[in-house]
Design a protein around this motif. Structure first.
Motif, PDB file in Angstrom:
ATOM      1  N   SER A 170       0.860  -1.188   0.000  1.00 21.01           N
ATOM      2  CA  SER A 170       0.000   0.000   0.000  1.00 21.01           C
ATOM      3  C   SER A 170       0.892   1.232   0.000  1.00 21.01           C
ATOM      4  N   HIS A 171       0.314   2.357  -0.371  1.00 26.29           N
ATOM      5  CA  HIS A 171       1.058   3.615  -0.360  1.00 26.29           C
ATOM      6  C   HIS A 171       1.483   3.964   1.063  1.00 26.29           C
ATOM      7  N   ALA A 172       0.581   3.768   2.020  1.00 18.25           N
ATOM      8  CA  ALA A 172       0.899   4.080   3.418  1.00 18.25           C
ATOM      9  C   ALA A 172       2.072   3.234   3.916  1.00 18.25           C
ATOM     10  N   ASN A 173       2.083   1.947   3.569  1.00 22.19           N
ATOM     11  CA  ASN A 173       3.200   1.098   3.985  1.00 22.19           C
ATOM     12  C   ASN A 173       4.490   1.466   3.250  1.00 22.19           C
ATOM     13  N   ALA A 174       4.364   1.890   2.005  1.00 20.40           N
ATOM     14  CA  ALA A 174       5.556   2.347   1.277  1.00 20.40           C
ATOM     15  C   ALA A 174       6.170   3.551   1.986  1.00 20.40           C
ATOM     16  N   CYS A 175       5.337   4.465   2.439  1.00 20.21           N
ATOM     17  CA  CYS A 175       5.832   5.632   3.183  1.00 20.21           C
ATOM     18  C   CYS A 175       6.478   5.197   4.494  1.00 20.21           C
ATOM     19  N   ARG A 176       5.914   4.193   5.155  1.00 24.08           N
ATOM     20  CA  ARG A 176       6.504   3.664   6.398  1.00 24.08           C
ATOM     21  C   ARG A 176       7.891   3.090   6.132  1.00 24.08           C
ATOM     22  N   ILE A 177       8.015   2.316   5.051  1.00 23.77           N
ATOM     23  CA  ILE A 177       9.306   1.717   4.694  1.00 23.77           C
ATOM     24  C   ILE A 177      10.340   2.812   4.432  1.00 23.77           C
ATOM     25  N   LEU A 178       9.956   3.806   3.667  1.00 21.89           N
ATOM     26  CA  LEU A 178      10.876   4.881   3.313  1.00 21.89           C
ATOM     27  C   LEU A 178      11.244   5.749   4.513  1.00 21.89           C
ATOM     28  N   SER A 179      10.390   5.774   5.510  1.00 22.78           N
ATOM     29  CA  SER A 179      10.650   6.550   6.723  1.00 22.78           C
ATOM     30  C   SER A 179      11.373   5.736   7.789  1.00 22.78           C
ATOM     31  N   ALA A 180      11.437   4.416   7.616  1.00 21.56           N
ATOM     32  CA  ALA A 180      12.024   3.540   8.632  1.00 21.56           C
ATOM     33  C   ALA A 180      13.515   3.794   8.820  1.00 21.56           C
ATOM     34  N   GLY A 181      14.194   4.133   7.758  1.00 18.47           N
ATOM     35  CA  GLY A 181      15.625   4.407   7.827  1.00 18.47           C
ATOM     36  C   GLY A 181      16.049   5.196   6.609  1.00 18.47           C
ATOM     37  N   THR A 182      16.804   6.245   6.841  1.00 18.92           N
ATOM     38  CA  THR A 182      17.240   7.049   5.690  1.00 18.92           C
ATOM     39  C   THR A 182      18.109   6.231   4.745  1.00 18.92           C
ATOM     40  N   TRP A 183      18.759   5.204   5.256  1.00 19.87           N
ATOM     41  CA  TRP A 183      19.594   4.361   4.399  1.00 19.87           C
ATOM     42  C   TRP A 183      18.746   3.562   3.413  1.00 19.87           C
ATOM     43  N   ILE A 184      17.550   3.160   3.824  1.00 21.48           N
ATOM     44  CA  ILE A 184      16.646   2.462   2.901  1.00 21.48           C
ATOM     45  C   ILE A 184      16.186   3.440   1.821  1.00 21.48           C
ATOM     46  N   ARG A 185      15.777   4.624   2.255  1.00 21.89           N
ATOM     47  CA  ARG A 185      15.317   5.637   1.303  1.00 21.89           C
ATOM     48  C   ARG A 185      16.421   5.996   0.318  1.00 21.89           C
ATOM     49  N   ALA A 186      17.638   6.140   0.793  1.00 24.05           N
ATOM     50  CA  ALA A 186      18.755   6.513  -0.082  1.00 24.05           C
ATOM     51  C   ALA A 186      18.988   5.445  -1.154  1.00 24.05           C
ATOM     52  N   GLN A 187      18.919   4.166  -0.756  1.00 25.83           N
ATOM     53  CA  GLN A 187      19.124   3.091  -1.732  1.00 25.83           C
ATOM     54  C   GLN A 187      18.006   3.066  -2.775  1.00 25.83           C
ATOM     55  N   ILE A 188      16.779   3.206  -2.308  1.00 23.81           N
ATOM     56  CA  ILE A 188      15.639   3.181  -3.228  1.00 23.81           C
ATOM     57  C   ILE A 188      15.666   4.398  -4.140  1.00 23.81           C
ATOM     58  N   ASP A 189      16.015   5.548  -3.596  1.00 25.87           N
ATOM     59  CA  ASP A 189      16.115   6.775  -4.387  1.00 25.87           C
ATOM     60  C   ASP A 189      17.160   6.624  -5.489  1.00 25.87           C
ATOM     61  N   ALA A 190      18.328   6.079  -5.145  1.00 24.50           N
ATOM     62  CA  ALA A 190      19.390   5.899  -6.136  1.00 24.50           C
ATOM     63  C   ALA A 190      18.942   4.944  -7.243  1.00 24.50           C
ATOM     64  N   PHE A 191      18.289   3.851  -6.863  1.00 24.99           N
ATOM     65  CA  PHE A 191      17.840   2.881  -7.859  1.00 24.99           C
ATOM     66  C   PHE A 191      16.722   3.465  -8.728  1.00 24.99           C
ATOM     67  N   ALA A 192      15.844   4.256  -8.118  1.00 24.45           N
ATOM     68  CA  ALA A 192      14.719   4.842  -8.860  1.00 24.45           C
ATOM     69  C   ALA A 192      15.200   5.762  -9.977  1.00 24.45           C
ATOM     70  N   GLY A 193      16.370   6.348  -9.834  1.00 26.22           N
ATOM     71  CA  GLY A 193      16.908   7.239 -10.856  1.00 26.22           C
ATOM     72  C   GLY A 193      17.856   6.573 -11.831  1.00 26.22           C
ATOM     73  N   ASP A 194      18.062   5.276 -11.684  1.00 26.67           N
ATOM     74  CA  ASP A 194      19.030   4.545 -12.497  1.00 26.67           C
ATOM     75  C   ASP A 194      18.358   3.948 -13.735  1.00 26.67           C
ATOM     76  N   ARG A 195      18.871   4.273 -14.903  1.00 26.99           N
ATOM     77  CA  ARG A 195      18.316   3.730 -16.152  1.00 26.99           C
ATOM     78  C   ARG A 195      18.971   2.421 -16.575  1.00 26.99           C
ATOM     79  N   SER A 196      20.121   2.096 -16.012  1.00 27.11           N
ATOM     80  CA  SER A 196      20.882   0.941 -16.489  1.00 27.11           C
ATOM     81  C   SER A 196      20.130  -0.393 -16.424  1.00 27.11           C
ATOM     82  N   PRO A 197      19.241  -0.641 -15.449  1.00 28.40           N
ATOM     83  CA  PRO A 197      18.550  -1.936 -15.457  1.00 28.40           C
ATOM     84  C   PRO A 197      17.607  -2.129 -16.656  1.00 28.40           C
ATOM     85  N   TYR A 198      17.328  -1.088 -17.371  1.00 31.95           N
ATOM     86  CA  TYR A 198      16.310  -1.143 -18.424  1.00 31.95           C
ATOM     87  C   TYR A 198      16.887  -1.142 -19.841  1.00 31.95           C
ATOM     88  N   PHE A 199      18.185  -0.927 -19.956  1.00 34.46           N
ATOM     89  CA  PHE A 199      18.818  -0.900 -21.269  1.00 34.46           C
ATOM     90  C   PHE A 199      19.698  -2.128 -21.436  1.00 34.46           C
TER      91      PHE A 199
END
Length: 138
Positions: free
Chosen positions: A106-135
């Protein structure tokens, strides 16, 4: 006819269809394994994230920009919440447990995950901006 100097000639053939195929893959998303912040060991948590050129990411970006446009200078708390909301909107699925049970998607749980630790958010943020997995390599 102008020629391209050897130093900047393309090294691989690239076609418009390649871009569209990559965009299609970005709409489907890619799985990302969350790593331990110190040991880099796999935590067992996996998150499927829409690529940066996907429609999901585009919609999340527009929503973020609209939210940020409403904030006054210096409103850090609201900006942080908007950033978490943006990333939550880029998550398509996950394999995460809480107290031994699968955590419902759920969106609410996604926000909980991202708020649980800045290190989790940082990893997800970096991957979200990465195009290499798609080319595919050319």
């Amino acid at each position: 006819m102008k020629t391209t100097p050897d130093a900047i000639k393309p090294t691989a053939s690239f076609d418009l269809a390649d871009i569209q195929q990559a965009n299609d893959r970005q709409n489907q998303g890619a799985w990302f394994d969350v790593l331990h912040p110190v040991t880099s060991e796999n935590t067992g948590m996996r998150v499927k994230i829409a690529g940066p050129d996907s429609e999901q990411h585009r919609q999340a970006r527009i929503k973020l920009q609209n939210k940020l446009a409403k904030f006054k200078a210096g409103s850090v708390t609201g900006r942080e919440e908007a950033s978490i909301d943006f990333l939550a909107n880029c998550i398509l699925d996950w394999e995460i447990t809480e107290k031994g049970q699968a955590l419902p998607f759920s969106h609410a749980n996604a926000c909980r995950i991202l708020s649980a630790g800045t290190w989790i958010r940082a990893q997800i943020d970096a991957f979200a901006g990465d195009r290499s997995p798609y080319f595919e390599a050319h």
